[in-house]
Enzyme design. Structure first.
Site, PDB file in Angstrom:
ATOM      1  N   GLY A   1      83.923  70.089   3.517  1.00 21.07           N
ATOM      2  CA  GLY A   1      83.459  71.345   2.928  1.00 21.07           C
ATOM      3  C   GLY A   1      83.729  72.509   3.864  1.00 21.07           C
ATOM      4  O   GLY A   1      83.665  72.363   5.076  1.00 21.07           O
TER       5      GLY A   1
ATOM      6  N   ARG B   1      90.875  56.020   2.961  1.00 26.61           N
ATOM      7  CA  ARG B   1      90.448  55.350   1.708  1.00 26.61           C
ATOM      8  C   ARG B   1      91.018  56.149   0.549  1.00 26.61           C
ATOM      9  O   ARG B   1      90.302  56.646  -0.307  1.00 26.61           O
ATOM     10  CB  ARG B   1      88.905  55.346   1.625  1.00 26.61           C
ATOM     11  CG  ARG B   1      88.227  54.514   2.682  1.00 26.61           C
ATOM     12  CD  ARG B   1      86.714  54.741   2.692  1.00 26.61           C
ATOM     13  NE  ARG B   1      86.206  55.014   1.364  1.00 26.61           N
ATOM     14  CZ  ARG B   1      85.340  56.007   1.100  1.00 26.61           C
ATOM     15  NH1 ARG B   1      84.914  56.795   2.052  1.00 26.61           N
ATOM     16  NH2 ARG B   1      84.908  56.197  -0.120  1.00 26.61           N
TER      17      ARG B   1
ATOM     18  N   ASP C   1      81.684  64.973  10.015  1.00 26.49           N
ATOM     19  CA  ASP C   1      81.713  63.553  10.344  1.00 26.49           C
ATOM     20  C   ASP C   1      82.914  62.832   9.724  1.00 26.49           C
ATOM     21  O   ASP C   1      83.634  62.096  10.403  1.00 26.49           O
ATOM     22  CB  ASP C   1      80.385  62.922   9.895  1.00 26.49           C
ATOM     23  CG  ASP C   1      80.397  61.428  10.068  1.00 26.49           C
ATOM     24  OD1 ASP C   1      80.874  60.981  11.124  1.00 26.49           O
ATOM     25  OD2 ASP C   1      79.948  60.720   9.156  1.00 26.49           O
TER      26      ASP C   1
ATOM     27  N   THR D   1      80.243  72.139  10.497  1.00 30.10           N
ATOM     28  CA  THR D   1      79.481  71.867   9.278  1.00 30.10           C
ATOM     29  C   THR D   1      78.287  72.804   9.216  1.00 30.10           C
ATOM     30  O   THR D   1      77.644  73.055  10.250  1.00 30.10           O
ATOM     31  CB  THR D   1      78.977  70.410   9.160  1.00 30.10           C
ATOM     32  OG1 THR D   1      78.045  70.343   8.080  1.00 30.10           O
ATOM     33  CG2 THR D   1      78.297  69.892  10.412  1.00 30.10           C
TER      34      THR D   1
ATOM     35  N   ASP E   1      75.738  71.879   7.877  1.00 29.11           N
ATOM     36  CA  ASP E   1      74.587  70.959   7.864  1.00 29.11           C
ATOM     37  C   ASP E   1      74.015  70.701   9.259  1.00 29.11           C
ATOM     38  O   ASP E   1      72.889  70.209   9.368  1.00 29.11           O
ATOM     39  CB  ASP E   1      74.992  69.602   7.260  1.00 29.11           C
ATOM     40  CG  ASP E   1      75.580  69.736   5.869  1.00 29.11           C
ATOM     41  OD1 ASP E   1      75.255  70.723   5.192  1.00 29.11           O
ATOM     42  OD2 ASP E   1      76.363  68.852   5.468  1.00 29.11           O
TER      43      ASP E   1
ATOM     44  N   ASP F   1      74.672  68.336  11.229  1.00 32.29           N
ATOM     45  CA  ASP F   1      74.289  66.928  11.363  1.00 32.29           C
ATOM     46  C   ASP F   1      75.257  66.127  12.233  1.00 32.29           C
ATOM     47  O   ASP F   1      75.269  64.901  12.186  1.00 32.29           O
ATOM     48  CB  ASP F   1      74.154  66.276   9.980  1.00 32.29           C
ATOM     49  CG  ASP F   1      75.445  66.332   9.176  1.00 32.29           C
ATOM     50  OD1 ASP F   1      76.405  66.989   9.636  1.00 32.29           O
ATOM     51  OD2 ASP F   1      75.496  65.742   8.084  1.00 32.29           O
TER      52      ASP F   1
ATOM     53  N   ARG G   1      72.991  67.851   3.108  1.00 32.67           N
ATOM     54  CA  ARG G   1      73.218  66.406   2.921  1.00 32.67           C
ATOM     55  C   ARG G   1      71.998  65.607   3.341  1.00 32.67           C
ATOM     56  O   ARG G   1      70.917  65.895   2.869  1.00 32.67           O
ATOM     57  CB  ARG G   1      74.503  65.950   3.617  1.00 32.67           C
ATOM     58  CG  ARG G   1      75.736  66.418   2.891  1.00 32.67           C
ATOM     59  CD  ARG G   1      76.966  65.623   3.186  1.00 32.67           C
ATOM     60  NE  ARG G   1      76.965  64.341   2.503  1.00 32.67           N
ATOM     61  CZ  ARG G   1      77.203  64.170   1.202  1.00 32.67           C
ATOM     62  NH1 ARG G   1      77.475  65.194   0.422  1.00 32.67           N
ATOM     63  NH2 ARG G   1      77.180  62.971   0.684  1.00 32.67           N
TER      64      ARG G   1
HETATM   65  O1  F6P Z   1      78.625  69.151   4.125  1.00 33.11           O
HETATM   66  C1  F6P Z   1      78.575  70.430   3.629  1.00 33.11           C
HETATM   67  C2  F6P Z   1      78.020  70.459   2.240  1.00 33.11           C
HETATM   68  O2  F6P Z   1      77.937  71.803   1.844  1.00 33.11           O
HETATM   69  C3  F6P Z   1      76.691  69.732   2.063  1.00 33.11           C
HETATM   70  O3  F6P Z   1      75.595  70.493   2.507  1.00 33.11           O
HETATM   71  C4  F6P Z   1      76.716  69.477   0.579  1.00 33.11           C
HETATM   72  O4  F6P Z   1      75.944  68.341   0.233  1.00 33.11           O
HETATM   73  C5  F6P Z   1      78.149  69.223   0.287  1.00 33.11           C
HETATM   74  O5  F6P Z   1      78.901  69.805   1.345  1.00 33.11           O
HETATM   75  C6  F6P Z   1      78.604  69.800  -1.037  1.00 33.11           C
HETATM   76  O6  F6P Z   1      79.939  69.519  -1.209  1.00 33.11           O
HETATM   77  P1  F6P Z   1      80.821  70.043  -2.436  1.00 33.11           P
HETATM   78  O7  F6P Z   1      81.696  71.114  -1.881  1.00 33.11           O
HETATM   79  O8  F6P Z   1      81.603  68.848  -2.852  1.00 33.11           O
HETATM   80  O9  F6P Z   1      79.922  70.546  -3.522  1.00 33.11           O
END
Ligand code: F6P
Length: 370
Positions: A16, A89, A126, A148, A150, A152, A194
């Site tokens: 993301g 994968r 990650d 990120t 997040d 994390d 997440r």
């Molecule tokens: O990891 C970043 C993040 O924004 C998370 O907080 C969220 O769960 C996820 O990506 C959302 O991803 P997408 O862009 O697939 O909606």
């Protein structure tokens, strides 16, 4: 590979997007050009390698000074990104229509050798850094940069993108106080993150939320009901509840917006509406839900994130110049350092239950649902 063989490097952004990606790209390009190296960007994670025909300019673009001019304060990534199609994968459709996952790392290695690229700087979370580690173990020179919203990722004080997300969430929650108060409502604010509660915890405390629900804490919603009722009893007729998207309530499973597809990850979402409905049912109060979602990923990076991104990008180039590979640039206040990618890959940094930030929230009387 020794440093004096680095001449041409590729940059890739994966997962993301996060505010600050462009600032990393800019700092990598400017510092690498300063060493006389050539820089290239791979489009959309590794899709530029797998699907070059999709891109009018090709899946690999040359990055010169003019390509990165003025992008340090711009959100998103000029290279594009993807959080599906993990090359380890990779989804492949079989003649019978079934989808299987294939390891395509050999295609990446061949691409690097075909284009005489000496090293990869991979910017991601990650998932992306796990791919980077696998490529390093297969012989590619790889430096990782932690990204990120997040926060994390393990082994770094923080990632760029997080500060921007927290700052924006804080502003949004600040704004919700007055409308919730005027209407005597409970407003539930769902934030990303997440499986970690960093964004909820930091923005919730910064913006004086009354309840903060995070995945790291087993939530009993009755505690939240009690908090709302207690506030009612002394005349505070509104409450703000911040909930991290990965939180499980009352021992039930997480709320999913979509199951994982081949080569991808599950999508979280919907817990805010569930919590709002449950609180309405139990308190009888008018409730509303605000999902901040992708708003947290957009916009201009804060000064903190721009600086972190710039320090990461330049440190990644210095690492290559010093002959390093298989490491991630990390923030270890007050400096940056380098940690082996295999110590980061597949690990998650959760909110510590004995940390002082959580304790600060508890000392302020915030309800965490436990
Ligand atoms: O990891 C970043 C993040 O924004 C998370 O907080 C969220 O769960 C996820 O990506 C959302 O991803 P997408 O862009 O697939 O909606």
């Amino acid at each position: 590979m020794s440093s004096n063989r680095i001449r041409r490097i590729a940059i890739s952004t994966g997962g993301g997007d996060a505010p600050g990606l462009n600032a990393v790209i800019r700092s990598v390009v400017l510092s690498a050009l300063g060493l006389g190296w050539e820089c290239f960007g791979i489009r959309d994670g590794f899709n530029g390698i797998f699907f070059p025909q999709r891109y009018p300019q090709g899946g690999l673009i040359r990055l010169e000074r003019e390509n990165v001019r003025g992008i340090g304060n711009v959100g998103g990534t000029i290279l594009g990104t993807t959080n599906s199609g993990n090359p380890l994968r990779f989804p492949a459709t079989m003649p019978d229509g079934s989808v299987v996952e294939q390891d395509r790392r050999a295609d990446i290695l061949n691409f690097f050798s075909h284009h005489q690229l000496d090293a990869l700087i991979t910017i991601g979370g990650d998932g992306t850094l796990t791919i980077g580690n696998a490529l390093h173990e297969s012989g590619l020179v790889v430096i990782g940069v932690p990204k990120t919203i997040d926060n994390d990722l393990d082994k770094t004080n923080t990632t760029f993108g997080f500060d921007t997300a927290v700052s924006f969430a804080t502003e949004c929650i600040d704004r919700l106080h007055s409308t919730a108060q005027s209407h005597h409502r409970v407003i539930v604010v769902e934030v990303m993150g997440r499986y970690a509660g960093w964004i909820a915890l930091h923005s919730g405390i910064a913006a004086d939320a009354h309840c903060i629900l995070i995945p790291e804490i087993q939530v009993d919603l009755e505690r939240v009901v009690e908090k709302i009722n207690e506030r009612e009893a002394y005349g505070r007729l509104y409450s703000i509840v911040v909930v991290a998207e990965g939180t499980a309530i009352n021992g039930k499973g997480r709320s999913l917006a979509a199951e994982a597809e081949a080569g991808g990850v599950e999508r979280l979402g919907g817990i805010g509406a569930r919590v709002a409905q449950m609180l309405h049912d139990r308190t009888g109060k008018d409730t509303r839900t605000v999902v901040l979602g992708h708003l947290l990923r957009g916009g201009t990076p804060t000064a903190f994130d721009r600086l972190a991104a710039t320090r990461f990008g330049t440190a990644a180039v210095r690492a290559l110049a010093a002959g390093k590979s298989g490491v991630m640039v990390a923030l270890a206040f007050p400096n940056v350092n380098y940690v082996p990618l295999d110590q980061v890959a597949g690990r998650m940094k959760l909110v510590p239950l004995d940390g002082d930030t959580l304790q600060a929230g508890r000392d302020m009387g915030i309800c965490f649902g436990d």
